[in-house]
Motif scaffolding. Structure first.
Motif, PDB file in Angstrom:
ATOM      1  N   ALA A  23       0.830  -1.211   0.000  1.00 15.71           N
ATOM      2  CA  ALA A  23       0.000   0.000   0.000  1.00 15.71           C
ATOM      3  C   ALA A  23       0.859   1.254   0.000  1.00 15.71           C
ATOM      4  N   LYS A  42      -0.018   3.247  -8.284  1.00 17.16           N
ATOM      5  CA  LYS A  42      -0.609   4.137  -7.277  1.00 17.16           C
ATOM      6  C   LYS A  42      -2.123   4.029  -7.203  1.00 17.16           C
ATOM      7  N   GLU A  43      -2.773   3.879  -8.331  1.00 18.87           N
ATOM      8  CA  GLU A  43      -4.241   3.817  -8.313  1.00 18.87           C
ATOM      9  C   GLU A  43      -4.764   2.520  -7.685  1.00 18.87           C
ATOM     10  N   ARG A  45      -3.119   0.973  -5.052  1.00 16.79           N
ATOM     11  CA  ARG A  45      -2.676   0.927  -3.651  1.00 16.79           C
ATOM     12  C   ARG A  45      -3.803   1.176  -2.663  1.00 16.79           C
ATOM     13  N   LYS A  46      -4.749   2.030  -3.024  1.00 14.14           N
ATOM     14  CA  LYS A  46      -5.876   2.316  -2.130  1.00 14.14           C
ATOM     15  C   LYS A  46      -6.716   1.069  -1.888  1.00 14.14           C
ATOM     16  N   ALA A  47      -6.694   0.143  -2.831  1.00 18.67           N
ATOM     17  CA  ALA A  47      -7.484  -1.084  -2.696  1.00 18.67           C
ATOM     18  C   ALA A  47      -6.959  -1.987  -1.582  1.00 18.67           C
ATOM     19  N   ILE A  49      -6.417  -1.027   1.470  1.00 14.51           N
ATOM     20  CA  ILE A  49      -6.909  -0.561   2.770  1.00 14.51           C
ATOM     21  C   ILE A  49      -7.927  -1.545   3.361  1.00 14.51           C
ATOM     22  N   CYS A  53      -7.466  -3.760   6.854  1.00 12.18           N
ATOM     23  CA  CYS A  53      -8.416  -3.659   7.973  1.00 12.18           C
ATOM     24  C   CYS A  53      -9.016  -5.025   8.294  1.00 12.18           C
TER      25      CYS A  53
END
Length: 130
Positions: A23, A42-43, A45-47, A49, A53
């Protein structure tokens, strides 16, 4: 059961650490996502999160179901979550073992198999609680 819980938590840590590193853009892509990218774009990397969790919740569930940490949820919920995450990890392990990346299969696959077995042991151990 406590031994299996602690071993499972230790074996699960590399997966959490890998997702956090990916990430943040670490060049460890050969250990995840079939080794498609050395560095995750980069687009994408948010996936990571949501899985991070989910893995942290799974780790806490494992440790609380194994009586290592106090339970935040009622016992019945903890038991259900323990079995849910055992099933989740079984499917995760299958995807890792069928990966086209040799490094993901050999390195992360071993950790995934061990953690999954320990999650199942701990989940079934909750059936013996009074």
């Amino acid at each position: 059961m406590i031994i299996a819980t602690v071993i499972g938590a230790v074996l699960f840590l590399p997966s959490i650490a890998l997702n956090i590193a990916l990430a943040f853009g670490a060049p460890l892509g050969m250990y995840a996502m079939n080794g498609r990218n050395r560095v995750v774009p980069k687009e994408v990397r948010k996936a990571f999160i949501i899985p991070i969790c989910m893995q942290l919740i799974a780790m806490y569930t494992l440790l609380s179901a194994g009586k290592v940490l106090p339970m935040l949820f009622p016992f019945e919920i903890t038991r259900i979550l323990a079995f849910f995450f055992a099933v989740y990890l079984t499917f995760y392990t299958a995807t890792v073992l069928f990966s086209t990346s040799h490094k993901e299969k050999t390195v992360m696959g071993l950790f995934a198999i061990g953690a999954t077995v320990c999650f199942w042991i701990t989940a079934f151990g909750t059936l013996n609680w009074d």
